[in-house]
Write a protein that holds these residues in place. Sequence first.
Motif, short mmCIF file in Angstrom:
data_model
loop_
_atom_site.label_atom_id
_atom_site.label_comp_id
_atom_site.label_asym_id
_atom_site.label_seq_id
_atom_site.Cartn_x
_atom_site.Cartn_y
_atom_site.Cartn_z
N SER A 1 0.82 -1.21 0.00
CA SER A 1 0.00 0.00 0.00
C SER A 1 0.85 1.26 0.00
N ALA A 2 2.16 1.08 0.18
CA ALA A 2 3.00 2.26 0.36
C ALA A 2 3.02 3.16 -0.87
N TRP A 3 2.73 2.60 -2.04
CA TRP A 3 2.82 3.43 -3.25
C TRP A 3 1.84 4.59 -3.21
N VAL A 4 0.70 4.40 -2.53
CA VAL A 4 -0.32 5.46 -2.54
C VAL A 4 0.26 6.74 -1.93
N ALA A 5 0.79 6.59 -0.70
CA ALA A 5 1.29 7.78 -0.02
C ALA A 5 2.64 8.21 -0.58
N ASP A 6 3.29 7.35 -1.35
CA ASP A 6 4.54 7.75 -1.98
C ASP A 6 4.25 8.62 -3.20
N ALA A 7 3.29 8.16 -4.02
CA ALA A 7 3.13 8.78 -5.34
C ALA A 7 2.19 9.98 -5.32
N TYR A 8 1.04 9.85 -4.67
CA TYR A 8 0.04 10.89 -4.82
C TYR A 8 0.52 12.27 -4.38
N GLY B 1 -8.98 -6.20 4.03
CA GLY B 1 -9.61 -4.88 4.16
C GLY B 1 -9.40 -4.31 5.56
N LEU B 2 -9.53 -5.16 6.56
CA LEU B 2 -9.34 -4.65 7.93
C LEU B 2 -7.90 -4.18 8.12
N ALA B 3 -6.96 -4.95 7.58
CA ALA B 3 -5.55 -4.53 7.68
C ALA B 3 -5.36 -3.18 7.03
N MET B 4 -6.01 -2.97 5.88
CA MET B 4 -5.89 -1.68 5.20
C MET B 4 -6.45 -0.56 6.08
N THR C 1 7.27 7.96 8.31
CA THR C 1 7.09 6.68 8.97
C THR C 1 7.55 5.59 8.03
N LEU C 2 8.36 4.69 8.56
CA LEU C 2 8.84 3.60 7.69
C LEU C 2 7.67 2.73 7.25
N ASP C 3 7.78 2.24 6.05
CA ASP C 3 6.70 1.43 5.48
C ASP C 3 7.34 0.26 4.75
N VAL C 4 6.48 -0.58 4.20
CA VAL C 4 7.03 -1.75 3.51
C VAL C 4 7.94 -1.34 2.37
N ASP C 5 7.68 -0.16 1.81
CA ASP C 5 8.51 0.24 0.67
C ASP C 5 9.97 0.49 1.07
N TRP C 6 10.23 0.49 2.39
CA TRP C 6 11.62 0.55 2.84
C TRP C 6 12.44 -0.55 2.17
#
Lengths: 72, 493, 559
Positions: free
Chosen positions: C201-208, C245-248, C480-485
């Motif tokens: 999900s990290a791409w959303v907050a990375d790209a937008y 969905g809950l994780a999201m 905040t570190l995310d999976v995209d790390w």
Amino acid sequence: MTATRLKILLALVALLALLVVADSFVTHHASFGIDGTPGFAAWFGLLGAAAAVVIAYGWGRLMRRPGERVDD
Amino acid sequence: MIATHLPVLLILAPLLGAILAALSRNGVAAWLIGLVASALTAAVAFALLWRVQAEGVISYRIGGWAPELGIEYRVDAVNAFIVVLVGIVAVLTMIFARRSVLAEIIPERVASFYTMMLLCIAGLLGIAVTGDAFNAFVFLEISSLSTYTLIALGRDRRALVAAYQYLIVGTIGATFYVIGVGLIYLVTGTLNLGLIVERLASLQSSRGLIVAEAFIVIGIGLKLALFPLHAWLPNAYAYAPSSAAVLLASTATKVAIYLLARFLFTVFGGHIDVGSIAFGSLLIGLSLAAMFLASAAAVVQNDIKRLLAFSSVGQIGYITLGLALANPTGITGGLLHLFNHALMKGAAFMAMGAIVLRTGTAKLDELAGIGRVMPWTAAALTIAGLGLIGVPGTSGFVSKYYLILGALEAGHGWLAILIVASSFIAVLYVGRIVEVVWFREPAAAAREASEAPLEMLLPMWGLAGVTIWFGVHAEWPAGLASAAADTLLRMVP
Amino acid sequence: MTETFGPLSPAVILIVAGLLLPLLKGGLRNGLFLAAPVAALALVWALPLGPGIAIDWLGMQLVPLAPDRMARIFGTAFGIAAVTGALYGISQSSGLEKATALIYAGAAQGIAFAGDLVTLFVFWEILAIGSTLVIWSNGNARAGLRYALIHVLGGVLLLAGISAEIAGAGGVAMHPMRADSIGRWLMLSGILLNAGAFPLSAWVADAYPKASWSGAVFLSAFTTKAAVLVLIRLFPGEPALLWIGLAMAVYGLIYALLENDIRKLLSYSIVGQVGFMVVAVGVGTPLALAAAALHALAHILYKSLLMMAAGSILRATGETRLSALGGLARSMPFTAVAMLIGGLSLAALPLTAGFVSKSAILAALAEDQARFYWFALSAVSAGSFLYIGLKLPWFALFGAPRATVALEPATSMKAAMGLLCVLILGPGCFPGWLMELAPEIAGVPILTIDHILFQILMLIAASCIFVGAWPLLQPKAGFTLDVDWLWRELPRLVVPRWRSNLDKLRLSLSAVGEGLSQGWSAFREETLRRLTLAGNWPTGQIAFWATALLAIYVLIAAL
């Protein structure tokens, strides 16, 4: 805790209490039983929001980094 | 009455037109004659296609002589398909040619330019319709000689060198071909393709035939720019006059491919297994080399006409790959790609002709931002480019789809992957054009240019339009190609 | 009836308009930029509901235009987003962004109306290209590249899944299925990647947030919600979607609470809200699916509005970090009101569209007796109010001003925000409108006393926590570190270390290495030269090849 914030907090708690009293006078349509009890939303909301803050704070302590990402 | 003479009318119209154009000595008159002759040719071509679809194979004996002695014109689903393609391109090229010829050819030579165009068309159509191996050689020479002249008429002095090189290479090709035909004549005693097939069936030893086949395939391979025999093509297309480049790129190599298919399947098909490991793998290897190496060479070219020419060599690789697969779907894909590629490459060369007319250059770095001032031309070039890549929604996708199906049918899954992989090289060279043409700030050449005249835009968009149209409604060309493939494989009598 | 419109579809209108846009200039360009989305939205409603037109293409039954009720709900949402987004962004000077935004919106419409997997995939790819170009047009090439790569991955997954489906007995038709084979898992993961599902999900907050002030408005609306629609069509009731969905939802909440940058916060919040929809799709009952669709519609409305407010702030101050903002309520009152309305709708305040759709989702969970998910999402919902209704306004709009406002929002921007406010409050006050769109939710109690009171109690309770825990919620600069790390930082850490270890080895091998690299560069130059001059072979060489081939040919044939 500053005085203003304390006042706001007290006002909010008072409002919440007032509404909980009002809540016990309306008929509920519960789906799971407990969610129909008067004031459920108040304490559940308090717990839920508190949990969110605590988890986020803890996660922030672990994962929050200062500065910008190198490749941004 | 006329209906029975259609096959010969097809040749006579451009041939007589050529003579009239030569006699007229006047540029405007020659163009008009060319236009009328090619329109007539196209009409006859469509009539032929219609008759073949309705009645089957048409056999026409010149002067009423029987095949053993005389020459037979034989039109079936395969050559009707080719003839229609040549007809469409011929008439559109003639419409396109007027303005570009005015700008590129010195006035005294305009009439002879149109004469050569018509002669070339007549030669190509002749190769397509004749049922006689030696007659095909004659027409091959007619078309080749006129092509050398057409290229030499180019304004750039390097055109002369290119024409000279093509002359030598073309002559070697023609010689190889005629040697092959001679060997066949030694073995069978006839030049008529139908009779050759009959007599080959009863032949015991095939040694002489193998040599004949080798000479013919390599000879035609030179004409169709089979990799690595392609080296004459890039310079020839790049320095030929713009409208000649359109005609050559869309038809000349395509007719040669037809001739190759005719010999491989109809003549030798009964005797030598084309799909056999020996020959099939050689042709597949050469096709793959063309698809990858020639396309890679296209990526680094700076002259867009040369880039398109290298792309042609690469795309011819797809067509020969389809033939080498030797199954109905593969051949359908090859022939369909022949048809689609002719149309889109025609559009691309027309767009380049218009750009050269307006800016005087075909160099990629000098054409930055040309899309802003010539949006319609650049858009047609872009559509043709998308077709070359094989983007869904363009005709290029449909033919590659058939090729992939054919490869899978033949059990070559890896070939299907290579077809897709090689398309990415096309993405690179088309991407370069698109990037420079649309997204760069206009260069000096672009700032002074203006949109191409309507008479050039119309034929250009006609071809670009069908690239899209046949990408969405593929039934008509796919049906023709599939019928032709069945005929080649003798699945229909 | 559908035939009346021929090949015209909302997607075609927008994409063609997007392609034509670069050819136009000035007023004409802006006119088309506005008119095309309006025409597309009108067509969404003009298309009569029905099975659509099937065309036979290369032996496959394609249905490029299948107007059903889901298509209409999402078409409406995408249409409104495109219209208001265009109105908002009309003063944007980048022509590339405008053109690609239209293509992007068209692709979303294409997905909404796609009746088969092939059409779906085509528009899916156009969507990826369009959105990448929208990001790219703001000049951040690296972020654009990361975005493009991750969506290429998604596209490949989807393509592999679709191919497997077609190769199996499934065919190209869109029909509900379970993730019960590898092919379908591939398809599901491709779709989920676009939905911004955890862990990718990290791409959303990375790209937008890398897009321009206007580009982000378009981005926030289409990609993730189009994926939700495809989930509704292909995987309704898929159990895996419940926990994904809950994780999201939880991820979106936590990361948004920690975030300092407004547009990043909103991006995390997108993931969180899409999580609500994904849970609803996982439930899979008709009510749940309708609720998911309505939530997508409501979310597009309020998230567009929030992104517009954030864009206005960015355009006015050049700043989107909460720690550097404050007091904007006074200097940008219109934007402040818009941000509040958007935020309150996200928090599901009664009388907003978000209240209707979130009530429907919770009602669907209750109807299905999904006890755990009901309580979990209710808690997340209370938490969402913390960041969107309290933290965001508190630090951006109130307090001491820290950034100077240089540019008032243009009238067109205000008009777009005003329009969205009306569209959020209208259905909020009159939920009947939404019930017409999705009759399944007719039985859901929305504007009843106990339900309103329930929600208000929840929000006030969250407010109490906010005021009480205020020091913990101070926005702090940083990330905040995310999976995209894993793919953004890890290589940077590993490669140098690896390199230093290799250095010794390299020293000893340097002679060989140098020779190799010289050889390689010589080879490269030689290849390049050969390729460039490939057409200039001497004639003799061609003759040689002809003879050589002849010999090979005869040899092969004779053997």
